[in-house]
Design a protein around this motif. Structure first.
Motif, PDB file in Angstrom:
ATOM      1  N   ILE A  80     -15.555 -78.510  29.591  1.00 27.26           N
ATOM      2  CA  ILE A  80     -15.162 -79.105  28.302  1.00 27.26           C
ATOM      3  C   ILE A  80     -15.479 -80.600  28.259  1.00 27.26           C
ATOM      4  O   ILE A  80     -15.384 -81.314  29.253  1.00 27.26           O
ATOM      5  N   TYR A 139     -13.849 -83.782  26.440  1.00 25.00           N
ATOM      6  CA  TYR A 139     -12.546 -84.039  25.806  1.00 25.00           C
ATOM      7  C   TYR A 139     -12.266 -85.518  25.677  1.00 25.00           C
ATOM      8  O   TYR A 139     -12.803 -86.344  26.431  1.00 25.00           O
ATOM      9  N   HIS A 145      -9.894 -71.487  34.615  1.00 25.71           N
ATOM     10  CA  HIS A 145      -8.840 -71.221  33.641  1.00 25.71           C
ATOM     11  C   HIS A 145      -7.731 -70.343  34.220  1.00 25.71           C
ATOM     12  O   HIS A 145      -8.007 -69.378  34.932  1.00 25.71           O
ATOM     13  N   GLU A 199      -4.205 -75.269  28.245  1.00 30.21           N
ATOM     14  CA  GLU A 199      -4.760 -73.961  28.638  1.00 30.21           C
ATOM     15  C   GLU A 199      -4.455 -72.903  27.577  1.00 30.21           C
ATOM     16  O   GLU A 199      -5.297 -72.081  27.236  1.00 30.21           O
ATOM     17  N   LEU A 247      -6.766 -73.206  24.657  1.00 29.16           N
ATOM     18  CA  LEU A 247      -8.162 -72.875  24.960  1.00 29.16           C
ATOM     19  C   LEU A 247      -8.385 -71.375  25.139  1.00 29.16           C
ATOM     20  O   LEU A 247      -9.509 -70.886  24.982  1.00 29.16           O
ATOM     21  N   LYS A 276     -11.061 -68.978  23.284  1.00 26.68           N
ATOM     22  CA  LYS A 276     -12.137 -69.742  22.655  1.00 26.68           C
ATOM     23  C   LYS A 276     -13.445 -69.503  23.424  1.00 26.68           C
ATOM     24  O   LYS A 276     -13.444 -68.909  24.497  1.00 26.68           O
ATOM     25  N   ILE A 317     -15.946 -77.227  23.705  1.00 27.56           N
ATOM     26  CA  ILE A 317     -16.213 -76.370  24.861  1.00 27.56           C
ATOM     27  C   ILE A 317     -17.718 -76.311  25.092  1.00 27.56           C
ATOM     28  O   ILE A 317     -18.479 -75.893  24.209  1.00 27.56           O
TER      29      ILE A 317
END
Ligand code: ZN
Length: 160
Positions: free
Chosen positions: A11, A13, A35, A45, A48, A51, A135
């Protein structure tokens, strides 16, 4: 592929606090994480989950789902001599102290005469965190990554 348990996710961010101050960012190099293994704060988390690469999200995470509520009992005043061996003690310094629960990170928040106030809260405790996330990539983890509980390779954990 969608983000699910044990996906390797990269990612971009930017993290800001509620006053708009930038606290952290991936700075052009995506952060890679495994993850569902506690490598990111739980609230992020959760956002996300499900996604996919290319998705963008803008989310506010409450303190309880980030670094926790601010806990006043973690603030202590100690005599300066208890911190001997640490030269040039300054407000804002991060120290590692030995406690019954192992090594703990604390921040020096005040120095008054011979007394030093140290705060064992995470610097972001009690704060809502605002994330802008894009992402970059989602892939399956290797068996080695799963065994270690973290990502190897670009953007991931150091080699070992
Ligand atoms: Zn490893």
């Amino acid at each position: 592929m969608q983000i699910t348990q044990n996906a390797v996710v990269s990612i971009h961010y930017t993290l800001t606090d509620d006053s708009g101050t930038k606290l952290d960012s991936s700075d052009g190099t995506p952060l890679a994480y495994l993850h569902g293994n506690g490598n990111l704060i739980p609230g992020l988390e959760r956002e996300l989950e499900g996604k996919a690469a290319g998705d963008k999200l803008s989310v506010k995470i409450a303190p309880a789902d980030a670094y926790g509520e601010y806990d006043k009992s973690l603030v202590q005043r100690v005599p300066r001599r208890a911190l001997k061996g640490i030269g040039n003690l300054q407000v804002g310094m991060q120290l590692h102290t030995q406690s019954p629960h192992g090594v703990r990170a604390v921040t020096v928040t005040q120095i008054a005469g011979d007394m030093v106030t140290i705060d064992g809260n995470h610097p972001l405790a009690g704060k809502s965190l605002n994330f802008e996330v894009e992402i970059a990539e989602v892939r399956a983890a290797t068996e080695e990554e799963l065994a270690h509980g973290h990502v190897h390779g670009p953007g991931g954990h150091h080699d070992h």
